[in-house]
Design a protein around this motif. Structure first.
Motif, PDB file in Angstrom:
ATOM      1  N   ILE B 108      -6.963  -0.318  39.780  1.00 54.40           N
ATOM      2  CA  ILE B 108      -7.044  -1.480  40.683  1.00 54.40           C
ATOM      3  C   ILE B 108      -8.304  -2.291  40.379  1.00 54.40           C
ATOM      4  N   GLU B 109      -9.383  -1.583  40.124  1.00 51.90           N
ATOM      5  CA  GLU B 109     -10.618  -2.294  39.787  1.00 51.90           C
ATOM      6  C   GLU B 109     -10.433  -3.083  38.483  1.00 51.90           C
ATOM      7  N   GLY B 110      -9.736  -2.466  37.548  1.00 52.36           N
ATOM      8  CA  GLY B 110      -9.453  -3.162  36.280  1.00 52.36           C
ATOM      9  C   GLY B 110      -8.608  -4.401  36.509  1.00 52.36           C
ATOM     10  N   ILE B 111      -7.674  -4.307  37.435  1.00 49.67           N
ATOM     11  CA  ILE B 111      -6.822  -5.463  37.747  1.00 49.67           C
ATOM     12  C   ILE B 111      -7.669  -6.592  38.318  1.00 49.67           C
ATOM     13  N   ILE B 112      -8.579  -6.239  39.230  1.00 42.71           N
ATOM     14  CA  ILE B 112      -9.405  -7.269  39.883  1.00 42.71           C
ATOM     15  C   ILE B 112     -10.242  -8.002  38.829  1.00 42.71           C
ATOM     16  N   TYR B 124       0.916  -8.579  39.844  1.00 41.59           N
ATOM     17  CA  TYR B 124       2.048  -7.721  40.186  1.00 41.59           C
ATOM     18  C   TYR B 124       1.954  -6.456  39.348  1.00 41.59           C
ATOM     19  N   ILE B 125       2.068  -5.324  40.024  1.00 45.94           N
ATOM     20  CA  ILE B 125       2.197  -4.069  39.275  1.00 45.94           C
ATOM     21  C   ILE B 125       3.690  -3.789  39.197  1.00 45.94           C
ATOM     22  N   TYR B 133       6.688   8.012  44.055  1.00 41.78           N
ATOM     23  CA  TYR B 133       5.432   8.501  44.623  1.00 41.78           C
ATOM     24  C   TYR B 133       4.285   7.572  44.190  1.00 41.78           C
ATOM     25  N   GLY B 134       4.261   7.278  42.907  1.00 41.65           N
ATOM     26  CA  GLY B 134       3.193   6.422  42.373  1.00 41.65           C
ATOM     27  C   GLY B 134       3.189   5.048  43.032  1.00 41.65           C
ATOM     28  N   ALA B 135       4.374   4.505  43.263  1.00 46.87           N
ATOM     29  CA  ALA B 135       4.464   3.173  43.865  1.00 46.87           C
ATOM     30  C   ALA B 135       3.907   3.190  45.279  1.00 46.87           C
ATOM     31  N   ARG B 136       4.308   4.221  46.034  1.00 52.10           N
ATOM     32  CA  ARG B 136       3.805   4.323  47.416  1.00 52.10           C
ATOM     33  C   ARG B 136       2.298   4.551  47.420  1.00 52.10           C
ATOM     34  N   LEU B 137       1.863   5.413  46.491  1.00 52.98           N
ATOM     35  CA  LEU B 137       0.435   5.723  46.408  1.00 52.98           C
ATOM     36  C   LEU B 137      -0.370   4.464  46.086  1.00 52.98           C
ATOM     37  N   LEU B 138       0.137   3.673  45.118  1.00 53.18           N
ATOM     38  CA  LEU B 138      -0.591   2.456  44.737  1.00 53.18           C
ATOM     39  C   LEU B 138      -0.689   1.503  45.918  1.00 53.18           C
ATOM     40  N   PHE B 160     -13.463 -15.586  45.174  1.00 52.40           N
ATOM     41  CA  PHE B 160     -12.259 -15.321  44.390  1.00 52.40           C
ATOM     42  C   PHE B 160     -11.248 -14.563  45.247  1.00 52.40           C
ATOM     43  N   ASP B 161      -9.996 -15.072  45.203  1.00 55.97           N
ATOM     44  CA  ASP B 161      -8.928 -14.396  45.942  1.00 55.97           C
ATOM     45  C   ASP B 161      -8.072 -13.617  44.957  1.00 55.97           C
ATOM     46  N   ILE B 162      -7.730 -12.408  45.336  1.00 49.59           N
ATOM     47  CA  ILE B 162      -6.791 -11.653  44.496  1.00 49.59           C
ATOM     48  C   ILE B 162      -5.829 -10.867  45.377  1.00 49.59           C
ATOM     49  N   GLU B 163      -4.539 -11.135  45.156  1.00 48.58           N
ATOM     50  CA  GLU B 163      -3.512 -10.351  45.837  1.00 48.58           C
ATOM     51  C   GLU B 163      -2.833  -9.482  44.799  1.00 48.58           C
ATOM     52  N   ILE B 164      -2.607  -8.224  45.159  1.00 51.30           N
ATOM     53  CA  ILE B 164      -1.934  -7.301  44.227  1.00 51.30           C
ATOM     54  C   ILE B 164      -0.671  -6.779  44.910  1.00 51.30           C
ATOM     55  N   TYR B 165       0.451  -6.961  44.255  1.00 49.79           N
ATOM     56  CA  TYR B 165       1.720  -6.490  44.795  1.00 49.79           C
ATOM     57  C   TYR B 165       2.292  -5.416  43.873  1.00 49.79           C
TER      58      TYR B 165
END
Lengths: 918, 419
Positions: B108-112, B124-125, B133-138, B160-165
């Motif tokens: 997540i930090e890498g994504i930001i 978007y991931i 499980y991974g999806a829920r965990l993320l 800076f705005d960042i939304e992660i889906y």
């Protein structure tokens, strides 16, 4: 030239515009690269892999940025490591393409082998057999034999109806997606799609009802295999047995070029004929599938004469003689003015010209009209001719810089192929503006859309006219516009704010529209039935926009009036109207309009009515009473219509398929249709019936000349009579000769002749069946492209601004709803007789209400309501739909069980709605 | 003991730090401080430059330099999108899985940081549908980061705005191909798009889009934190850094290993993964980079695990999935199994792949069942030639790898089976 690129294909040099793809560049030098998924009308996708070729480009030295040269001084060509799809590869300068060598051949054979792996090879029973690109490409490029010898070809249920018009055979489908892409990119009805994957990947319909599009038939033409076939043509004939005969569609004002594909004197199918200036290669489903009226067993076959109160079969001699004698008698006793004539807007120019000649010249009657004479009659539109699209305008060439304004029209229902062409202008960079009282499909492709309140059309137009008016430079220019001063007062109070307040339109959008109009290079304005019905101020306002934008008579600009009927423009050009003669010539004395004729009939003043190709009684059953008071009612028809049933004499006519003639379309293109079918009964063409009658009657001028004997010397009188006889002679051997007469008497048609309409040079420019479409559907146009007649404004001279007034509709409190009559492509026109395939698509007799309105009235779908205007009442069941704007009830035009004529009033009809009891 | 030691893990830090998936643990170990530093003190260009300098190459398979890819994004078109390719579907690959499940905050930090670098406010991931499980965990981990102000509006008060889906795929291998992924993300049928335009120019919703693999992005925080020079102390000059590699098959210790790039296949199999499972049954062949890669045989054991060396050996590093097979394996069965996979996953868009994979499977099947025909080897090779380089996307080529490898190295065995 920087916009051109020269490349070498198989050693041959070719220069093409930048951006051209290799497959098109190769086609230019008649080098046929095989394709399946590629189609010249759609964006390339590179899916089928059939067009793989070797591509190389000049090697550029990275250091110097220059092309490396070999020892001979020629550029070093660097071939790409893999074969490229020629349909997706754009050309570049110095490119080298190899389309024929062992590697390319291996790839092409491989692709065909793969395609045939799943294909059922049922050519002997496949409708596409004989015009199938898969067959032809297999013969030309295929492996000859498959190494895949398994019996597990993909199996699907076959065929399945993809909708009620189109069948899908998934086993034959090679998954090129042409049909899906056509629906997305061209028709704008994205109703087809894919499901599943791999070998189970398949075409599906995503809409309910299935394959819900007015253009679905075109997918069967572009399908490169026999996967899509039409319910109409399935198993009807082998294509090589068909004789295509050029014709022009007689269903709407677009005038699509088509062929009737004949076998054993029957129409087996209808196919589009390429004409870039009219329909490209597309036709709508009504044009394609509604041809069954021609072979309908309901067709009239012999003349009918009323004897003892009943219509009975009679010989032509008897019927003609009876009509001639009675007309002669009525003329003698009551004068020519006691005779009225109605001739419909789907008759040929030749019929219409003959019709007005017969009335004005032979009978001496000024009473003719091309309308049925009901409360739904539209005003006679002259602006479409005076300010019409200038000659030489080709909508297909328009794009950037062109503003298309569509006002009060629903082209999808009124002129379907125009929808495609308008959309294409927008796709090529033009600005599409739609202004309507309700949402139409075209809104989806528009850059700007306004929805006005019905009745406030002129408020919007005034706000559009105002800035254009103010921008006209004072000195000289204003004086060059007749009527300029008259508009000043009308527009004095016009403003965007006022339009926002009174018409409920969006202010910022209106602002953008005005900017677009002011900066348009080309301006094309379409208007339809709703604009026409809203009154002449609306169409005059549109004409004024064109004039004030300095586009009247300018190239690539003008009005297109979508007046219903295949030859509505022709009817007006030929002078089948009470107020003007042929070519809009002034008349000494105008005659009665259709509704006036019926009024006169009710009062017993109309002694004879002659009706050709119109069915007033169907449109308004109350007219039956008027007809009963007329001594002689003559009808020329295909069918025993409601009007024909009341006639004294009925003449059976030949249909568009059994005779020749010309139509003039909404863009004023005169086009010729040919005889495709031998008449199977002794019907006659409309013009010939009129000629037979005219020959039996002395022309009014001859009678007048002979009556003047006392005034002049006998010799003079004889000469005058002789001259009158010569002048009024009827000796047409064919419609071609009538057209010569038209060319002589209608200045606009000066250059029109059958020969000039036949020219097909310049646009087609290809050998018949050349590989453009890879020997699939032949769109070959051997029948000519027609010829556009000039618009009035092209003559130069002083331009006129038309009388324009701003009117705001005031709604009476006791009738708080507005009734709007809406046109539908699939209505109950007699031309849909016998085409049962389309029955499911027909407009239903329902009143469309916005769900919010329906809720406020407590109405569910199917509830019966009473809709009452100041004139009358009608009852319909409710359909809740968001397509109806609030405060408006939409009622379909020309649908059985919807007696709209009993309620409609001029302009907007205010109605009261209540739940009907019982 | 392995001969080559890894000084420290870069992506699989969960191997060193217990419970690093816990945001408290992650932040204790400096987590999200790099993102704060990047967003508040660095320019986007400086981040792109640092990543370029690090030589980081895409971990999804193709090994394209990440910083260069970021550089293709036009600056002036908005919005832009960052897509995290978490569709890990290549048979034999399960390293992203471990990162997602056990080191999600570093991803997540890498994504930001990466989103900031390319100017995307939305990421978007796209996660493989089976990773429920991974999806829920993320989603849970993103929520944790959001609660701390690391995700959402004005993160780290940087403006800076960042939304992660998180978007779950629906079970199609082809959706790992970046354009098919974009189609699927847009709600369409998952099939590759025609290129050009490339996603960097017109990707998701026809806007500039960068698609990066999970592991690639997980590298980014460490590169920005410790610098490109530090990063380059791992791996080789042209393949810097480490690679999480999944090894499976007939080895003693299958699993994920984070290796410094450049060690040889022999070291990896014998020193890191403990050698062959049964020392008496020798190694027969290796599928070194996922099912789509060409095979290697014992003679290639000294090939270093780098992009260039693997390419020189005629195969690829791919997604980092080494499948080791011993002499107990039938070549025909192995090739059949691989091609059955590709047949099952062929999207159907182009004929050579749709029908070709089917054709290959039919021929492998008949050989396996003892009905092979004398010219079947030639037939397989020729059908392979008809597919190789002629399909719409590389999936078709992938199916040919097994055919060409099997015929190249084991022609006699296949011929013997045909007789």
């Amino acid at each position: 030239m920087p916009d051109e690129v020269t490349l070498t294909i198989d050693g041959q040099s070719v220069t093409v515009p930048k951006g051209t793809v290799v497959v098109e560049a190769a086609r230019k030098i008649e080098n046929l690269i095989p394709v399946f998924c590629y189609h010249p009308k759609m964006a390339p996708v590179g899916m089928c892999r059939m067009c793989l070729v070797k591509v190389g480009t000049p090697k550029v030295d990275r250091g110097t940025g220059k092309v490396e040269l070999d020892t001979d001084g020629k550029p070093v060509i660097q071939m790409m490591p893999r074969l490229q799809t020629a349909c997706t590869t754009p050309v570049s300068e110095g490119m080298v393409v190899v389309t024929k060598d062992a590697e390319v051949e291996h790839a092409q054979k491989g692709v065909l082998e793969a395609l045939l792996t799943s294909h059922p090879l049922d050519c002997p029973v496949c409708d596409k057999g004989g015009e199938c690109p898969l067959q032809n490409l297999t013969m030309g490029w295929g492996p000859g034999q498959s190494r895949f010898d398994y019996s597990d070809k993909v199996h699907f249920q076959k065929p399945i109806p993809l909708g009620d018009l189109i069948y899908l055979d998934r086993e034959r489908c090679i998954l090129c997606a042409r049909c899906v892409r056509f629906q997305d990119e061209i028709a704008g009805d994205p109703v087809l799609g894919f499901d599943n994957r791999g070998r189970s990947w398949m075409i599906i319909s995503k809409s309910d009802p299935a394959f819900d599009s007015k253009f679905s038939g075109n997918t069967t033409d572009i399908c490169p295999v026999g996967a899509l076939t039409s319910a109409d043509f399935r198993f009807k004939a082998r294509v090589w047995e068909l004789q295509p005969v050029p014709t022009v569609c007689n269903h709407c004002p677009v005038g699509c070029n088509m062929t009737f594909d004949m076998r054993a004197n029957e129409i087996m199918r209808v196919m589009p004929r390429e004409n870039d200036a009219v329909n490209e290669i597309w036709i709508c489903d009504r044009g394609r599938f509604a041809h069954h009226f021609v072979a309908s067993p309901e067709r009239l076959t012999t003349p009918l004469v009323r004897k003892n109160g009943k219509l009975q079969e009679a010989s032509w001699e008897e019927a003609l003689d009876l009509v001639a004698r009675q007309l002669d008698g009525i003329r003698e006793s009551a004068g020519g003015k006691a005779v009225g004539g109605l001739a419909g807007p789907s008759l040929a120019n030749e019929d219409l010209f003959a019709f007005q000649r017969f009335f004005r010249e032979t009978l001496g009657s000024p009473n003719i009209d091309c309308r049925p004479g009901t409360a739904l009659d539209l005003p006679l539109d002259d602006f479409g001719a005076e300010y019409g699209l200038t000659s030489g305008t080709d909508l297909m060439q328009l794009g950037k810089g062109t503003v298309v304004l569509v006002f009060g029209a629903d082209p999808e229902e009124e002129a379907p192929v125009h929808l495609l062409r308008i959309r294409n202008i927008a796709k090529r960079g033009g600005t599409l503006i739609t202004i309507n009282g309700r949402a139409t499909k075209l809104d989806r492709f528009a850059e700007h859309t306004l929805h006005y309140r019905y009745g406030a059309e002129t408020e919007v137009l005034a706000a559009m006219l105002k800035p254009l008016y103010d921008a006209v430079p004072p000195e000289g220019k204003r004086a060059a516009l007749r009527g300029f001063g008259d508009l000043r007062g009308v527009l004095a109070n016009a403003s965007a704010e006022r339009a926002v307040a009174n018409a409920g339109v969006d202010g910022p959008t209106l602002e953008k529209i005005n900017q677009a109009l002011a900066s348009a290079t080309n301006l094309v304005i379409f208007y339809g039935q709703e604009a026409l019905r809203a009154g002449t101020s609306v169409t005059a306002g549109l004409a004024n926009i064109l004039t004030l934008a300095r586009k009247a008579g300018a190239p690539n600009s003008g009005l297109v009036a979508l007046v219903p009927g295949a030859n509505a423009r022709g009817a007006l050009d030929m002078g089948v109207r009470p107020d003007r003669g042929p070519g809009y010539s002034a008349l000494k004395q105008p005659g009665m309009a259709a509704h006036e004729m019926f009024d006169a009939a009710r009062q017993g003043r109309m002694k004879a009515l002659y009706i050709a190709g119109l069915d007033p009684v169907q449109a308004d059953p109350t007219l039956a009473e008027a007809l009963k008071k007329v001594d002689l009612v003559v009808v020329q028809e295909l069918f025993l219509t409601a009007t024909a049933q009341l006639a004294d004499v009925v003449f059976p006519v030949l249909s568009v398929a059994e005779r020749e003639g010309t139509f003039t379309n909404a863009e004023r293109r005169v086009q010729r249709f040919r005889q495709a079918r031998r008449p199977v009964a002794p019907q006659r063409p409309d013009w010939q019936i009129l000629q037979s009658l005219a020959r039996q009657l002395s022309a009014e001028a001859v009678i007048a000349a002979s009556a003047n004997v006392s005034d002049k010397s006998r010799r003079q009188a004889r000469r005058a009579e002789e001259q009158a006889r010569k002048r009024t002679d009827w000796s047409y051997a064919s419609p071609a000769e009538i057209l010569m007469d038209i060319a002589a008497s209608v200045p606009l048609y000066k250059h029109i002749s059958y020969a000039s309409l036949e020219s097909a040079l310049g646009v087609w420019g290809r050998k018949p069946n050349e590989a453009y479409y890879f020997d699939g559907t032949s769109y070959e146009n051997t029948g000519g492209l027609g010829k556009q007649v000039p618009a009035g404004a092209e003559n130069g001279g002083t331009l006129s601004l038309q009388p324009f007034n701003v009117r705001t509709f005031s709604q009476p409190a006791e009738r708080p709803w507005k009734l709007i009559a809406t046109p539908f492509l699939y209505d109950d026109s007699t031309l849909l007789n016998g085409s049962a395939l389309l029955n499911n698509r027909k407009a239903r007799p329902v009143a469309a209400l916005n769900p919010a309105d329906a809720d406020s009235l407590g109405l569910k779908d199917g509830d019966v309501i009473s809709i009452a205007s100041g004139r009358g009442e009608l009852r319909l069941s409710v359909q809740r739909t968001r397509l109806a704007p609030q405060g408006v009830v939409l009622v379909p035009l020309h649908v059985q069980g919807v007696p709209l004529v009993t309620v409609v009033e001029a302009g907007v009809t205010a109605v009261a709605i209540r739940r009907a009891e019982g | 003991m392995p001969k080559t030691q890894l000084q420290e893990h870069i992506v699989l830090r969960n191997r060193e730090i217990a419970n690093i998936a816990d945001i408290a643990v992650y932040t204790q170990h400096g987590g999200y401080e790099t993102a704060r530093k990047a967003l508040t003190t660095m320019s986007a260009q400086a981040i792109v430059d640092e990543v370029k300098k690090s030589g980081l190459r895409g971990r999804g398979g193709a090994g394209f330099p990440t910083g260069v890819k970021w550089g293709f994004v036009p600056r002036e078109i908005f919005p832009k999108y960052l897509i995290v390719n978490a569709d890990e579907s290549e048979p034999g690959t399960f390293n992203n899985h471990e990162i997602i499940d056990h080191n999600p905050h570093q991803l997540i930090e890498g994504i930001i940081i990466s989103a900031f670098a390319i100017g995307a406010n939305t990421a978007y991931i796209y996660i493989r549908g089976e990773f429920a499980y991974g999806a829920r965990l993320l989603e849970q981990k993103i929520a944790e980061a959001r609660a701390k102000g690391f995700v959402g509006k004005n993160v780290f008060e940087s403006g800076f705005d960042i939304e992660i889906y998180v978007h779950r795929g629906a079970g199609a291998y082809i959706c790992g191909e970046e354009t098919a992924l974009l189609e699927s993300l847009e709600g369409k049928i998952g099939q590759p798009r025609l290129k050009p335009p490339f996603p960097a120019v017109a990707g998701l919703y026809a806007k500039p889009t960068v698609v990066n693999n999970v592991e690639t992005l997980t590298n980014v925080p460490r590169i920005i934190e410790k610098g490109a020079d530090w990063y380059r102390t791992f791996g080789t000059e042209r393949s810097p850094g480490t690679k999480a590699v999944s090894i499976s098959g007939h080895v003693k210790n299958p699993g994920n290993y984070e290796i410094p790039l450049g060690i040889t296949m022999r070291e990896f199999i014998y020193d890191w993964a403990g050698g062959m499972r049964d020392p008496n049954v020798p190694l027969k062949f290796i599928i070194p980079g996922g099912a789509s890669s060409s095979w290697l045989t014992p003679e290639h054991l000294d090939t270093p695990l780098t992009w260039d060396d693997m390419a020189a050996a005629g195969t690829m590093l791919g997604s980092g999935a080494v499948v080791v097979l011993d002499e107990s394996v039938s070549v025909v069965k192995a090739a059949l199994r691989v091609d059955e996979f590709f047949k099952h996953e062929s999207c159907g868009k182009c004929a050579p792949c749709r029908e070709g994979t089917h054709f290959l499977v039919k021929v492998w099947e008949r050989i396996d069942e003892g009905h092979g025909r004398p010219d079947d080897i030639e037939l397989l090779s020729d059908v392979g030639r008809q597919m190789l380089g002629k399909c719409f996307c590389p999936l078709g080529d992938s199916a040919v790898s097994a055919v060409n490898s099997a015929v190249k190295f084991f022609r006699d065995e296949i011929a013997a089976q045909i007789k």
